[in-house]
Write an enzyme that holds these catalytic residues in place. Structure first.
Site, PDB file in Angstrom:
ATOM      1  N   LYS A  80       0.847  -1.193   0.000  1.00 57.16           N
ATOM      2  CA  LYS A  80       0.000   0.000   0.000  1.00 57.16           C
ATOM      3  C   LYS A  80       0.881   1.240   0.000  1.00 57.16           C
ATOM      4  O   LYS A  80       1.969   1.234   0.588  1.00 57.16           O
ATOM      5  CB  LYS A  80      -0.866   0.023   1.265  1.00 57.16           C
ATOM      6  CG  LYS A  80      -2.085   0.905   1.163  1.00 57.16           C
ATOM      7  CD  LYS A  80      -3.245   0.159   0.529  1.00 57.16           C
ATOM      8  CE  LYS A  80      -4.452   1.048   0.348  1.00 57.16           C
ATOM      9  NZ  LYS A  80      -5.579   0.307  -0.231  1.00 57.16           N
ATOM     10  N   GLY A 180     -21.411   6.086   3.799  1.00 56.14           N
ATOM     11  CA  GLY A 180     -20.396   6.564   2.858  1.00 56.14           C
ATOM     12  C   GLY A 180     -20.849   6.399   1.420  1.00 56.14           C
ATOM     13  O   GLY A 180     -21.060   5.279   0.954  1.00 56.14           O
ATOM     14  N   GLY A 182     -19.271   7.400  -1.514  1.00 53.59           N
ATOM     15  CA  GLY A 182     -18.200   7.725  -2.447  1.00 53.59           C
ATOM     16  C   GLY A 182     -18.292   6.839  -3.671  1.00 53.59           C
ATOM     17  O   GLY A 182     -19.381   6.429  -4.093  1.00 53.59           O
ATOM     18  N   HIS A 183     -17.145   6.498  -4.232  1.00 56.76           N
ATOM     19  CA  HIS A 183     -17.119   5.711  -5.464  1.00 56.76           C
ATOM     20  C   HIS A 183     -17.860   4.389  -5.296  1.00 56.76           C
ATOM     21  O   HIS A 183     -18.701   4.019  -6.118  1.00 56.76           O
ATOM     22  CB  HIS A 183     -15.671   5.428  -5.872  1.00 56.76           C
ATOM     23  CG  HIS A 183     -14.942   6.648  -6.317  1.00 56.76           C
ATOM     24  ND1 HIS A 183     -14.223   7.441  -5.463  1.00 56.76           N
ATOM     25  CD2 HIS A 183     -14.832   7.212  -7.540  1.00 56.76           C
ATOM     26  CE1 HIS A 183     -13.699   8.453  -6.136  1.00 56.76           C
ATOM     27  NE2 HIS A 183     -14.054   8.335  -7.397  1.00 56.76           N
TER      28      HIS A 183
HETATM   29  P1  NAD Z   1     -14.391   7.368  -1.438  1.00 59.59           P
HETATM   30  O1  NAD Z   1     -13.397   8.280  -0.843  1.00 59.59           O
HETATM   31  O2  NAD Z   1     -14.826   7.594  -2.843  1.00 59.59           O
HETATM   32  O3  NAD Z   1     -15.721   7.370  -0.532  1.00 59.59           O
HETATM   33  C1  NAD Z   1     -15.735   7.421   0.848  1.00 59.59           C
HETATM   34  C2  NAD Z   1     -16.990   8.209   1.213  1.00 59.59           C
HETATM   35  O4  NAD Z   1     -17.209   8.147   2.609  1.00 59.59           O
HETATM   36  C3  NAD Z   1     -16.899   9.689   0.849  1.00 59.59           C
HETATM   37  O5  NAD Z   1     -18.038  10.060   0.113  1.00 59.59           O
HETATM   38  C4  NAD Z   1     -16.837  10.390   2.197  1.00 59.59           C
HETATM   39  O6  NAD Z   1     -17.409  11.674   2.161  1.00 59.59           O
HETATM   40  C5  NAD Z   1     -17.637   9.426   3.054  1.00 59.59           C
HETATM   41  N1  NAD Z   1     -17.401   9.518   4.485  1.00 59.59           N
HETATM   42  C6  NAD Z   1     -16.277   9.883   5.155  1.00 59.59           C
HETATM   43  N2  NAD Z   1     -16.493   9.809   6.476  1.00 59.59           N
HETATM   44  C7  NAD Z   1     -17.761   9.382   6.651  1.00 59.59           C
HETATM   45  C8  NAD Z   1     -18.563   9.093   7.787  1.00 59.59           C
HETATM   46  N3  NAD Z   1     -18.103   9.260   9.038  1.00 59.59           N
HETATM   47  N4  NAD Z   1     -19.824   8.664   7.590  1.00 59.59           N
HETATM   48  C9  NAD Z   1     -20.307   8.501   6.354  1.00 59.59           C
HETATM   49  N5  NAD Z   1     -19.591   8.749   5.235  1.00 59.59           N
HETATM   50  C10 NAD Z   1     -18.342   9.187   5.390  1.00 59.59           C
HETATM   51  O7  NAD Z   1     -13.837   5.886  -1.237  1.00 59.59           O
HETATM   52  P2  NAD Z   1     -14.302   4.584  -1.993  1.00 59.59           P
HETATM   53  O8  NAD Z   1     -13.386   4.325  -3.119  1.00 59.59           O
HETATM   54  O9  NAD Z   1     -15.776   4.613  -2.231  1.00 59.59           O
HETATM   55  O10 NAD Z   1     -13.960   3.484  -0.875  1.00 59.59           O
HETATM   56  C11 NAD Z   1     -14.765   3.361   0.280  1.00 59.59           C
HETATM   57  C12 NAD Z   1     -14.119   2.360   1.218  1.00 59.59           C
HETATM   58  O11 NAD Z   1     -13.971   1.112   0.558  1.00 59.59           O
HETATM   59  C13 NAD Z   1     -12.708   2.734   1.706  1.00 59.59           C
HETATM   60  O12 NAD Z   1     -12.516   2.246   2.994  1.00 59.59           O
HETATM   61  C14 NAD Z   1     -11.808   1.979   0.741  1.00 59.59           C
HETATM   62  O13 NAD Z   1     -10.539   1.715   1.303  1.00 59.59           O
HETATM   63  C15 NAD Z   1     -12.599   0.718   0.548  1.00 59.59           C
HETATM   64  N6  NAD Z   1     -12.301   0.027  -0.700  1.00 59.59           N
HETATM   65  C16 NAD Z   1     -12.469   0.675  -1.873  1.00 59.59           C
HETATM   66  C17 NAD Z   1     -12.188   0.002  -3.047  1.00 59.59           C
HETATM   67  C18 NAD Z   1     -12.382   0.658  -4.387  1.00 59.59           C
HETATM   68  O14 NAD Z   1     -12.371  -0.046  -5.402  1.00 59.59           O
HETATM   69  N7  NAD Z   1     -12.602   1.969  -4.443  1.00 59.59           N
HETATM   70  C19 NAD Z   1     -11.745  -1.327  -3.009  1.00 59.59           C
HETATM   71  C20 NAD Z   1     -11.622  -1.956  -1.778  1.00 59.59           C
HETATM   72  C21 NAD Z   1     -11.896  -1.269  -0.620  1.00 59.59           C
END
Ligand code: NAD
Length: 355
Positions: A80, A180, A182-183
């Protein structure tokens, strides 16, 4: 969320501090294990209180990648990169080019991609300096691009499996609380809505929450309040460490299944979930869709191969839950045991809460 200090008995193979004053780059790359192949795992851009917090996060996440890649059957180890988000405006291309040079120095020992805070354009800047990067725009029908939709698909399939086992039911009509948007969280909401689930969501960006609420007829709850939501499934898709002892006590869900890495603040919190009869779908077992896409892109698989491996996400969870039932283990302990057997690693790593 809990700030965790990493206290590992499976130390990483190497830790590389990276620094480029001119580009504003300050971070760390951790190669936790290369036993199964190059250490693969995304690049996180986040603001950390200090260097120890940054390094601790990188170590936990890198170890999680070792386990995740092994459980997904990928010929990859775990690593990482974690970069400190500069204060104020910065030249993003220059910043990620400098990061790319740091990745290049590791000569294929580490393969990077997107993670929280980084995107496809950032990985293109990295690609200018090294070929050991994935998550680039797809070319000619080959795998590539943002891995998040694949992660969401894998979590969705695992959730279907968990719902069948724990509640004897499909997702239609079920109340599902997504933390959350996000993506991954927002993509997952689309899939859940299509499956007929009733959504409850929490997200600090009000505009994003409002948009999802309108699009998918979701109820919005506060960031903290969502832990108390009356729901069948709690879906952590924000950051790690959300389930500590108090949060586990508050949960009203019967299942926890989400994308966030390192959901449990400590392994004991997984035991607490099991004691309460809440099925925990281990994070790194269910959220491997994205790294499968990244692996496919890096290793030159075709799209059919990537899709087939992601579609097996429910089966991989089922295998872990079957092992847990056979051995009388909580699911997170069963997953760790299976992963360690695949890696050939010694004892478990531990985390303890920061004092
Ligand atoms: P991202 O940054 O796009 O989304 C995270 C979201 O969580 C954001 O919209 C943020 O505003 C919100 N957030 C932050 N604090 C919060 C809270 N206290 N309560 C509610 N929402 C909150 O990230 P992502 O790519 O969507 O990934 C989300 C999680 O999944 C992360 O932990 C990441 O490590 C994990 N993950 C992602 C992937 C991937 O393909 N993107 C793969 C494996 C694991």
């Amino acid at each position: 969320m809990v700030d965790a200090v990493y206290d590992s008995s499976t130390p990483p193979e190497s830790v590389h501090r990276i620094h480029d004053e001119d580009a504003g780059l300050d971070g760390v790359i951790v190669l936790h294990s290369t036993r199964r192949g190059p250490a693969a795992g995304g690049c996180r851009l986040w603001r950390y209180a200090d260097r120890a917090a940054m390094a601790g996060d990188a170590m936990r996440l890198a170890e999680g990648m070792t386990y995740k890649n092994a459980m997904a059957g990928l010929p990859l180890g775990g690593g990482k990169a974690v970069l400190n988000l500069p204060q104020g405006p910065f030249d993003r291309r220059k910043f990620f080019a400098a990061f790319g040079r740091a990745v290049a120095k590791l000569d294929g020992g580490y393969v990077t991609a997107e993670d929280v805070g980084t995107g496809v354009a950032d990985m293109e800047a990295v690609r200018g300096e090294t070929r050991h990067v994935a998550g680039l725009p797809p070319q000619g029908g080959r795998p590539g691009g943002d891995p998040s939709p694949w992660t969401a698909r894998g979590v969705f399939l695992a959730m279907e499996e968990a719902a069948r086992r724990q509640l004897g039911s499909e997702l239609k009509g079920m109340r599902v609380a997504v933390q959350g948007l996000g993506h991954v969280g927002s993509a997952l909401c689309g899939m859940l809505h299509q499956a007929g689930a009733r959504l409850i969501v929490a997200e600090p960006r009000p505009g994003v929450a409002a948009e999802i609420a309108v699009r998918y007829d979701a109820e919005i709850m506060g960031r903290d309040a969502i832990l108390d939501a009356r729901c069948a499934i709690f879906v952590p898709c924000a950051l790690g460490g959300v389930l500590d002892a108090e949060a586990v006590r508050r949960l009203r869900a019967r299942i926890v299944c989400g994308a966030a890495n390192n959901v449990l603040a400590t392994p004991e919190d997984g035991d607490r979930l099991a004691d309460r009869g809440i099925l925990y779908a281990p994070d790194y077992v269910v959220n491997a869709g994205g790294i499968i896409s990244v692996a496919g892109e890096y290793l030159g698989w075709d799209a059919v191969e990537v899709q087939a491996r992601v579609e097996a996400s429910g089966e991989r969870l089922a295998a872990v839950l079957n092992h847990a039932a056979r051995e009388g283990l909580a699911p997170h302990r069963a997953a760790d045991a299976l992963a360690r057997a695949r890696i050939g690693a010694p004892a478990a790593a531990r985390m303890r809460e920061a004092a």
